[in-house]
Design an enzyme around this catalytic site. Structure first.
Site, PDB file in Angstrom:
ATOM      1  N   GLY A  85      48.989  46.933  45.555  1.00  0.00           N
ATOM      2  CA  GLY A  85      50.410  46.928  44.770  1.00  0.00           C
ATOM      3  C   GLY A  85      51.292  47.298  45.449  1.00  0.00           C
ATOM      4  O   GLY A  85      52.426  46.684  45.471  1.00  0.00           O
TER       5      GLY A  85
ATOM      6  N   GLU B 179      50.012  45.578  37.779  1.00  0.00           N
ATOM      7  CA  GLU B 179      48.913  46.345  37.075  1.00  0.00           C
ATOM      8  C   GLU B 179      48.041  46.706  37.964  1.00  0.00           C
ATOM      9  O   GLU B 179      47.116  45.938  38.297  1.00  0.00           O
ATOM     10  CB  GLU B 179      48.432  44.980  36.133  1.00  0.00           C
ATOM     11  CG  GLU B 179      48.095  45.922  34.860  1.00  0.00           C
ATOM     12  CD  GLU B 179      46.555  45.977  34.839  1.00  0.00           C
ATOM     13  OE1 GLU B 179      45.973  46.971  35.177  1.00  0.00           O
ATOM     14  OE2 GLU B 179      45.774  44.928  34.516  1.00  0.00           O
TER      15      GLU B 179
ATOM     16  N   CYS C 275      39.728  48.818  35.083  1.00  0.00           N
ATOM     17  CA  CYS C 275      41.119  49.693  35.287  1.00  0.00           C
ATOM     18  C   CYS C 275      41.243  50.560  34.061  1.00  0.00           C
ATOM     19  O   CYS C 275      41.951  51.606  34.414  1.00  0.00           O
ATOM     20  CB  CYS C 275      42.360  48.838  35.507  1.00  0.00           C
ATOM     21  SG  CYS C 275      43.013  47.822  34.344  1.00  0.00           S
TER      22      CYS C 275
ATOM     23  N   GLY D 194      45.439  44.822  40.765  1.00  0.00           N
ATOM     24  CA  GLY D 194      44.161  45.375  41.781  1.00  0.00           C
ATOM     25  C   GLY D 194      44.624  46.601  42.017  1.00  0.00           C
ATOM     26  O   GLY D 194      45.220  47.393  41.181  1.00  0.00           O
ATOM     27  N   SER D 195      44.226  46.893  43.482  1.00  0.00           N
ATOM     28  CA  SER D 195      44.306  48.635  43.719  1.00  0.00           C
ATOM     29  C   SER D 195      45.782  48.879  43.812  1.00  0.00           C
ATOM     30  O   SER D 195      46.639  47.983  44.037  1.00  0.00           O
ATOM     31  CB  SER D 195      43.390  48.665  45.089  1.00  0.00           C
ATOM     32  OG  SER D 195      44.264  47.864  46.005  1.00  0.00           O
TER      33      SER D 195
HETATM   34  C1  UN1 Z   1      41.486  45.345  33.811  1.00  0.00           C
HETATM   35  O1  UN1 Z   1      40.621  46.108  33.765  1.00  0.00           O
HETATM   36  O2  UN1 Z   1      42.192  44.968  34.841  1.00  0.00           O
HETATM   37  O3  UN1 Z   1      41.864  46.985  28.126  1.00  0.00           O
HETATM   38  C2  UN1 Z   1      42.011  44.656  32.497  1.00  0.00           C
HETATM   39  C3  UN1 Z   1      40.799  46.510  28.753  1.00  0.00           C
HETATM   40  C4  UN1 Z   1      40.799  45.128  28.937  1.00  0.00           C
HETATM   41  C5  UN1 Z   1      41.492  44.628  29.945  1.00  0.00           C
HETATM   42  C6  UN1 Z   1      41.103  45.484  31.232  1.00  0.00           C
HETATM   43  N1  UN1 Z   1      41.287  44.253  27.369  1.00  0.00           N
HETATM   44  O4  UN1 Z   1      39.807  47.313  29.082  1.00  0.00           O
END
Ligand code: UN1
Length: 519
Positions: free
Chosen positions: A255, A272, A306, A250-251
């Site tokens: 975190g 993450e 992300c 998440g953000s």
């Molecule tokens: C995410 O955005 O939290 O590499 C995960 C990627 C994907 C996973 C993203 N396999 O964009």
């Protein structure tokens, strides 16, 4: 909670075919006025239309407690099952996901708003990690090392850890759980999953399949869900010592909270968090390849990965012509309902995200950024649609707004003269998740990947491909404010186990290490 109109009497066909209408948590007849505070029910809406899909009953402290207690008991039994047999469980789960790939992917798109190809791709990612975990179930290997003492041996072994608390975000409502739960299962751990309140239906459907396979094999309560607010469920879970590991996506703000609470009880965290990912384009790059990859990286999932490309750092000699091309490409992107096959970009998740997008654009323009395309919401379509946006930084490259991660399709463009300057610019943000360079020179590629650490400072560094769309075989995660965790492939499994160093004396003499004599 915002109020939404009542559901139509007929539930969406995907809720019927995936068995959600019969699930005790799912409430089909809702008025739209339910709030978590008053009724313990949350209303889930379709971001492509703004219409309600269903209500979902939330957990309270009591049901959280029961779920956790069951997970602790299930763990005690599950750890006794041989790891390859746990792999067999995961293999069967992978088969079940294959059987519903299209439907589950479509439900994900319906609820989250990513286009169907990406929804299906996400479920495929869970199938891939399941396959990976099956192989891993026979390879949870420790090492042996020579002992300094005569007639002694030393080895390391990896043991099941305990119930794992998995907290996931709305943008990957299936695969991020898959990364965690499939590895945790072969490692002998149980999983309690707290999904985002924006995408609980995908979580219920996903977990229900895993739970059913596990129960059929006699492994009850291996995969469980707790769905609730951060105050009631989230805070309780992160403080709960019965979870030796909390894996949270998440953000950065979330975190920091999770990290400090879990550290306070000396638990383990796998974080993450956010990214502020850049693509560097060198003048000798294959520009067609760079163009296609950058558009996918910036516009895919409507900028809500992300790993989304948020910054383009391009050599000044090619910047004008490249920006012109990418603006043209952006203007052909078909935006609309996530389940419409001709659509390339779906909606943002909710109105709040649209407002954050608008604020970021107006702030960046105030700071001297030049809006090249997009920058506005699309009204009249019902859902939370915005135009993919490119903002060019002023010639001095000063654009403070670009240091923020806005979960929307905004890409900021910067120019550079030397590769060193480009790498510095790329590394200048707080986050360190993903990065990419497009170049025809192996020299530049190697400098970007320099084993000295003087190149990219991110957890992921790609050459001639974009920042998003990582495969499951590698470790996934990033440095700095991204949180330092690694999920998915490579040796990420080790965080789901505890390491034990074992020394065995097969002689009859007491020999002390470091040559100590004690007679
Ligand atoms: C995410 O955005 O939290 O590499 C995960 C990627 C994907 C996973 C993203 N396999 O964009």
């Amino acid at each position: 909670m915002t109020q939404t109109p009542a559901t139509s009497t007929r539930p969406h066909p995907l809720l019927v075919s995936l068995g959600l209408v019969d699930h005790p948590r799912v409430v089909i007849d809702i008025t739209g006025n339910e709030t978590p505070e008053s009724d313990g029910i949350i209303v889930v809406t379709n971001p492509s239309t703004g219409e309600p899909l269903a209500g979902v009953r939330l957990d309270d402290k009591d049901s959280y407690e029961q779920t956790t207690a069951r997970s602790v008991e299930a763990f005690k039994k599950f750890r006794l099952v041989p790891a390859p047999k746990r792999g067999e469980l995961v293999r069967r789960i992978g088969v079940e996901y294959r059987n519903v790939l299209e439907e589950l992917g479509s439900l994900l798109s319906l609820e989250m708003g990513k286009i169907k190809a990406e929804g299906i791709g996400e479920v495929q990612e869970t199938i891939d990690i399941a396959d990976f975990a099956v192989g891993l179930s026979r390879q949870l290997t420790g090492i042996t090392m020579p002992s300094e003492r005569p007639e002694h041996t030393m080895k390391e072994q990896w043991l099941p850890l305990g119930p794992v608390g998995v907290i996931t975000a709305f943008n990957f409502p299936n695969a991020v759980w898959g990364w965690n739960a499939m590895l945790a299962a072969v490692c002998g751990d149980t999983t309690v999953w707290k999904p985002s309140l924006l995408t609980p239906l995908t979580a219920i459907a996903t977990n229900m399949i895993a739970e059913k396979v596990a129960s059929e094999m006699g492994f009850e309560d291996i995969f469980q869900l707790v769905i609730g607010t951060d105050d009631v469920v989230g805070e309780t879970m992160i403080a709960d010592r019965r979870y030796p590991l909390i894996s949270a996506t998440g953000s950065c703000r979330m975190g920091r909270r999770v990290g400090s609470v879990v550290a306070g009880r000396l638990g383990k965290c796998l974080l993450e968090l956010g990214g502020n990912n850049a693509v560097i384009i060198e003048p000798d790059a294959d520009l067609d390849l760079a163009l296609k990859s950058t558009v996918f990286g910036a516009v895919g999932t409507a900028g809500q990965r992300c790993t989304t490309t948020r910054r383009l750092i391009i050599h000044e000699s090619i910047a004008d012509s490249f920006v012109e091309k990418i603006v043209k490409a952006y203007e052909t992107v078909n935006i609309g309902d996530a389940l419409d096959d001709s659509v390339l970009m779906g909606p943002l998740i909710n109105e709040q995200s649209v407002q954050q997008f608008e604020n970021a654009v107006s702030e960046a323009v105030k700071q001297g950024g030049k809006l090249m395309t997009g920058g506005e919401r699309i009204d009249g379509k019902g859902g939370h649609f915005v135009k993919p946006t490119i903002i060019r930084a002023p010639a001095n490259n000063e654009l403070p707004m670009a240091y923020n991660e806005t979960f929307a399709p905004i890409m900021y463009v910067f120019t550079y003269k030397t590769l060193e300057e480009a790498i510095d610019m790329q590394n200048s943000v707080d986050q360190g998740l993903s990065s990419a360079i497009f170049t025809g020179s192996s020299n530049s590629a190697q400098r970007f990947l320099a084993p000295t650490g003087a190149g990219s400072d991110c957890g992921i560094a790609n050459v001639n491909l974009g920042t998003s769309g990582a495969e499951i075989g590698g470790a996934f995660g990033g440095e700095k404010d991204t949180g330092g965790g690694r999920e998915s492939g490579s040796d990420a499994w080790k965080v789901y186990m505890r390491r034990q160093t074992c020394t065995i004396n097969y002689g009859t003499e007491l020999t002390l290490a470091q040559g100590i004599r004690f007679e």
